[in-house]
Each structure stands twice: as structure tokens, then as C-alpha cells.
Design a protein around this motif. Structure first.
Motif, PDB file in Angstrom:
ATOM      1  N   ASP A   1       0.837  -1.205   0.000  1.00  0.00           N
ATOM      2  CA  ASP A   1       0.000   0.000   0.000  1.00  0.00           C
ATOM      3  C   ASP A   1       0.869   1.251   0.000  1.00  0.00           C
ATOM      4  O   ASP A   1       0.566   2.227  -0.695  1.00  0.00           O
ATOM      5  CB  ASP A   1      -0.908   0.009   1.233  1.00  0.00           C
ATOM      6  CG  ASP A   1      -1.894  -1.140   1.230  1.00  0.00           C
ATOM      7  OD1 ASP A   1      -2.999  -0.963   0.696  1.00  0.00           O
ATOM      8  OD2 ASP A   1      -1.552  -2.209   1.755  1.00  0.00           O
ATOM      9  N   ILE A   2       1.937   1.217   0.788  1.00  0.00           N
ATOM     10  CA  ILE A   2       2.840   2.369   0.865  1.00  0.00           C
ATOM     11  C   ILE A   2       3.503   2.617  -0.480  1.00  0.00           C
ATOM     12  O   ILE A   2       3.567   3.755  -0.959  1.00  0.00           O
ATOM     13  CB  ILE A   2       3.903   2.146   1.961  1.00  0.00           C
ATOM     14  CG1 ILE A   2       3.231   2.090   3.338  1.00  0.00           C
ATOM     15  CG2 ILE A   2       4.947   3.247   1.929  1.00  0.00           C
ATOM     16  CD1 ILE A   2       4.160   1.672   4.462  1.00  0.00           C
ATOM     17  N   VAL A   3       3.985   1.546  -1.104  1.00  0.00           N
ATOM     18  CA  VAL A   3       4.626   1.676  -2.423  1.00  0.00           C
ATOM     19  C   VAL A   3       3.628   2.205  -3.445  1.00  0.00           C
ATOM     20  O   VAL A   3       3.954   3.101  -4.250  1.00  0.00           O
ATOM     21  CB  VAL A   3       5.207   0.323  -2.883  1.00  0.00           C
ATOM     22  CG1 VAL A   3       5.651   0.400  -4.341  1.00  0.00           C
ATOM     23  CG2 VAL A   3       6.374  -0.079  -1.992  1.00  0.00           C
ATOM     24  N   ASP A   4       2.405   1.686  -3.424  1.00  0.00           N
ATOM     25  CA  ASP A   4       1.380   2.134  -4.372  1.00  0.00           C
ATOM     26  C   ASP A   4       1.068   3.621  -4.203  1.00  0.00           C
ATOM     27  O   ASP A   4       0.974   4.361  -5.193  1.00  0.00           O
ATOM     28  CB  ASP A   4       0.096   1.326  -4.187  1.00  0.00           C
ATOM     29  CG  ASP A   4       0.219  -0.096  -4.692  1.00  0.00           C
ATOM     30  OD1 ASP A   4       1.147  -0.367  -5.480  1.00  0.00           O
ATOM     31  OD2 ASP A   4      -0.613  -0.941  -4.299  1.00  0.00           O
ATOM     32  N   VAL A   5       0.909   4.054  -2.954  1.00  0.00           N
ATOM     33  CA  VAL A   5       0.566   5.455  -2.699  1.00  0.00           C
ATOM     34  C   VAL A   5       1.726   6.369  -3.079  1.00  0.00           C
ATOM     35  O   VAL A   5       1.523   7.398  -3.746  1.00  0.00           O
ATOM     36  CB  VAL A   5       0.188   5.664  -1.211  1.00  0.00           C
ATOM     37  CG1 VAL A   5       0.029   7.158  -0.909  1.00  0.00           C
ATOM     38  CG2 VAL A   5      -1.103   4.932  -0.881  1.00  0.00           C
ATOM     39  N   VAL A   6       2.937   6.010  -2.675  1.00  0.00           N
ATOM     40  CA  VAL A   6       4.105   6.867  -2.950  1.00  0.00           C
ATOM     41  C   VAL A   6       4.403   6.942  -4.439  1.00  0.00           C
ATOM     42  O   VAL A   6       4.586   8.038  -5.001  1.00  0.00           O
ATOM     43  CB  VAL A   6       5.347   6.351  -2.188  1.00  0.00           C
ATOM     44  CG1 VAL A   6       6.590   7.120  -2.612  1.00  0.00           C
ATOM     45  CG2 VAL A   6       5.127   6.499  -0.679  1.00  0.00           C
ATOM     46  N   THR A   7       4.433   5.786  -5.117  1.00  0.00           N
ATOM     47  CA  THR A   7       4.733   5.797  -6.548  1.00  0.00           C
ATOM     48  C   THR A   7       3.606   6.456  -7.348  1.00  0.00           C
ATOM     49  O   THR A   7       3.858   7.233  -8.271  1.00  0.00           O
ATOM     50  CB  THR A   7       4.961   4.367  -7.069  1.00  0.00           C
ATOM     51  OG1 THR A   7       3.813   3.547  -6.756  1.00  0.00           O
ATOM     52  CG2 THR A   7       6.198   3.761  -6.441  1.00  0.00           C
ATOM     53  N   GLY A   8       2.360   6.156  -6.963  1.00  0.00           N
ATOM     54  CA  GLY A   8       1.229   6.771  -7.643  1.00  0.00           C
ATOM     55  C   GLY A   8       1.188   8.266  -7.446  1.00  0.00           C
ATOM     56  O   GLY A   8       0.814   9.028  -8.355  1.00  0.00           O
TER      57      GLY A   8
ATOM     58  N   LYS B   1      -4.352   9.094  -9.909  1.00  0.00           N
ATOM     59  CA  LYS B   1      -5.093  10.189  -9.283  1.00  0.00           C
ATOM     60  C   LYS B   1      -5.590   9.782  -7.900  1.00  0.00           C
ATOM     61  O   LYS B   1      -5.505  10.563  -6.941  1.00  0.00           O
ATOM     62  CB  LYS B   1      -6.279  10.603 -10.163  1.00  0.00           C
ATOM     63  CG  LYS B   1      -7.074  11.774  -9.599  1.00  0.00           C
ATOM     64  CD  LYS B   1      -8.212  12.157 -10.528  1.00  0.00           C
ATOM     65  CE  LYS B   1      -9.010  13.338  -9.950  1.00  0.00           C
ATOM     66  NZ  LYS B   1     -10.126  13.742 -10.841  1.00  0.00           N
ATOM     67  N   VAL B   2      -6.095   8.548  -7.794  1.00  0.00           N
ATOM     68  CA  VAL B   2      -6.574   8.050  -6.503  1.00  0.00           C
ATOM     69  C   VAL B   2      -5.431   8.006  -5.499  1.00  0.00           C
ATOM     70  O   VAL B   2      -5.561   8.457  -4.352  1.00  0.00           O
ATOM     71  CB  VAL B   2      -7.197   6.651  -6.650  1.00  0.00           C
ATOM     72  CG1 VAL B   2      -7.479   6.045  -5.276  1.00  0.00           C
ATOM     73  CG2 VAL B   2      -8.480   6.726  -7.460  1.00  0.00           C
ATOM     74  N   HIS B   3      -4.272   7.471  -5.917  1.00  0.00           N
ATOM     75  CA  HIS B   3      -3.111   7.385  -5.027  1.00  0.00           C
ATOM     76  C   HIS B   3      -2.608   8.780  -4.657  1.00  0.00           C
ATOM     77  O   HIS B   3      -2.216   9.022  -3.501  1.00  0.00           O
ATOM     78  CB  HIS B   3      -1.993   6.586  -5.690  1.00  0.00           C
ATOM     79  CG  HIS B   3      -2.305   5.133  -5.862  1.00  0.00           C
ATOM     80  ND1 HIS B   3      -2.900   4.390  -4.869  1.00  0.00           N
ATOM     81  CD2 HIS B   3      -2.105   4.282  -6.915  1.00  0.00           C
ATOM     82  CE1 HIS B   3      -3.046   3.135  -5.290  1.00  0.00           C
ATOM     83  NE2 HIS B   3      -2.583   3.057  -6.526  1.00  0.00           N
TER      84      HIS B   3
END
Length: 276
Positions: free
Chosen positions: A62-69, A82-84
Motif C-alpha cells: 500500500d505504501i509503495v502504491d501510494v508513494v509511486t502513484g 489520481k486516486v493514489h
């Protein structure tokens, strides 16, 4: 500090950090039982870092998804990015509110509120809030893609209440997130991810207290045992809470808060707790 005491402090911190029952209250109570006084805030911060490590590993994807997104959104404005991106913004907003108000309230709260009656009252408030959100508020179905700035502001304000001893940080954020209409899964995920910047920020502000003095006063073996113990039980607490909330109710945590509040009010010596 003995190895057994170090293990128990780690167990208490790890189990209660992410459950809506106030880890601060339980750490204070544990100090009372052992008649032990922490040398400043260094040891508590140290234990919190072990809990954060467990969260970061458990929610690593989740952290990787949010940071990269978040950063990819500047280049690729896809719906997913956009969501991330906005979810990251909402984490920042809630953290900023908590950090800012926390600094303002820090001197007001201080040690004077770490009394048995205040902690008992705060635990009671936590329990009543859990009952309200469980019995009298309809669960929402909104996910992170439906979140707004208003949601992050309300959750940030709720999280700020955790500066009061006996008010659970995880409980406050979870209740606030459910109150604004987020789904249970989203509320839990948001609550867990919010704890990372909050505790890391608190640790940075108090970094001067983490030093050789802590090692000399507590001892390296005890520090190692307490860190490992906190990490393990924090991990177990995360896994258990997520699975528990899929099948059971917050009502049970409310009952627990009431029971602990009564025991604290009846059996904790006010004169002794003020020395801690």
C-alpha cells in the motif's frame, strides 16, 4: 530494566498500539504495576518505532502504491494514479492538522493529565464513542477514491484528540473515518497508514532524547528484547484487528475500555501515578 519487564512493556505497547483501547493508558498502568519510571520520552518513542516498523512492513505494498502513484500523477494523470495522489494528500493533510495542533496542545496536556481519573474518564469517552459509531451510525461504503479534503480534516482533528492520555489514536481515527462515511476497510487502512508519519514526525521532534542515556539507564539487552517484543506483538495486533473487524463489532472494545476505566479509577494510586 529486567528482561521480563522489557518483554512485557513490548507486549503491552505492541498489542495496544493499534487497538482502539489507548496504548498510552496501558503503558502508564504497566509502569504503575512495576513501579518503574521511564527516563523521559526516549523509551516510549523507541517502542513506537518498533510498532511503526511492523506497520510499514505489513502495509508495504500500500505504501509503495501510494508513494509511486503520488509522484507518477505529475506525469501520468491516470485514474489509478489520481486516486493514489489524492490519498497521499489526504494523509498529509490529516498529519499536518494533527502535528500542528499537537504542538499547540503539548504544553497544555503535559504530565498533569496522566492521572488515574483523567485516564479513566478518557477511556470511558473512547468506549462511548465506539458504541455510538457501532450502534447508532450507519456504516458507509465510500472508498479512498471517494474521499474529500473534508474527510481528511475531520480525521486529522479526531487524531489530535489522542494527545489526551486515555484517548486511543487508532480508535479516534477509526471512529472519525467511519463517521464521515468511509467503508470499514478504507477506514482501517487510512488509520494504519496515518500512524506512520505521525509517529515518525514525533520521533524526529524528540530525537535529542534518543541517545546513549537511554542505553545506560535501561540497558542494551532490555532495549533489544523490548524492540523485538513490540515488533512481534504489533504485527500480531495488526493482523488480529483486521481479521476481527471483518467478523466482529467495535462494541467489544468499548466494553473493554469501560472495564479498564473502572479498574484504573479504583485501584491506581493518584499520588504514585503523578510521579511517573
Amino acid at each position: 530494566m529486567s528482561i521480563i519487564e522489557a518483554f512485557i512493556f513490548g507486549l503491552v505497547q505492541g498489542i495496544t498500539e493499534f487497538l482502539p483501547v489507548s496504548s498510552t493508558a496501558h503503558i502508564v498502568i504497566t509502569q504503575m504495576i512495576f513501579g518503574y519510571t521511564f527516563p523521559g520520552l526516549a523509551f516510549e518513542i523507541y517502542l513506537h518505532l518498533a510498532s511503526i516498523l511492523a506497520v510499514m512492513i505489513y502495509f508495504r505494498r500500500d505504501i509503495v502504491d501510494v508513494v509511486t502513484g503520488f509522484f507518477k500523477f505529475f506525469v501520468d494523470r491516470s485514474k489509478e494514479n489520481k486516486v493514489h495522489f489524492y490519498f497521499g494528500i489526504y494523509i498529509i493533510v490529516a498529519t499536518g492538522i494533527t502535528g500542528g495542533l499537537g504542538l499547540v496542545l503539548k504544553d497544555v496536556v503535559g504530565e498533569t493529565m496522566k492521572t488515574p481519573y483523567f485516564i479513566a474518564a478518557a477511556l470511558t469517552v473512547t468506549g462511548l464513542a465506539l458504541i455510538f459509531i457501532e450502534r447508532f451510525h450507519k456504516y458507509g461504503s465510500r472508498t479512498e477514491k471517494d474521499m474529500t479534503f473534508k474527510d481528511s480534516i475531520i480525521v486529522g482533528l479526531g487524531q489530535t484528540l489522542a494527545v489526551l492520555p486515555g484517548i486511543s489514536r487508532s480508535g479516534a481515527t477509526l471512529i472519525a473515518a467511519l463517521l464521515v462515511g468511509l467503508s470499514r476497510d478504507t477506514a482501517v487502512r487510512y488509520s494504519f497508514l496515518l500512524v506512520i508519519p505521525v509517529i515518525l514526525g514525533s520521533s524526529v521532534l524528540a530525537i535529542d532524547e534518543l541517545g546513549s542515556g537511554m542505553f545506560s539507564s535501561i540497558g542494551a539487552p532490555a532495549l533489544i528484547v523490548s524492540f523485538i517484543s513490540t515488533f512481534i506483538f504489533s504485527w500480531l495486533g495488526i493482523v488480529w484487528l483486521i481479521e476481527f473487524l471483518k467478523k466482529s463489532k467495535l462494541f467489544y472494545f468499548a466494553i473493554y475500555c469501560f472495564v479498564v476505566a473502572i479498574l484504573v479509577a479504583l485501584f491506581i494510586n493518584p499520588d504514585t501515578i503523578m510521579d511517573i
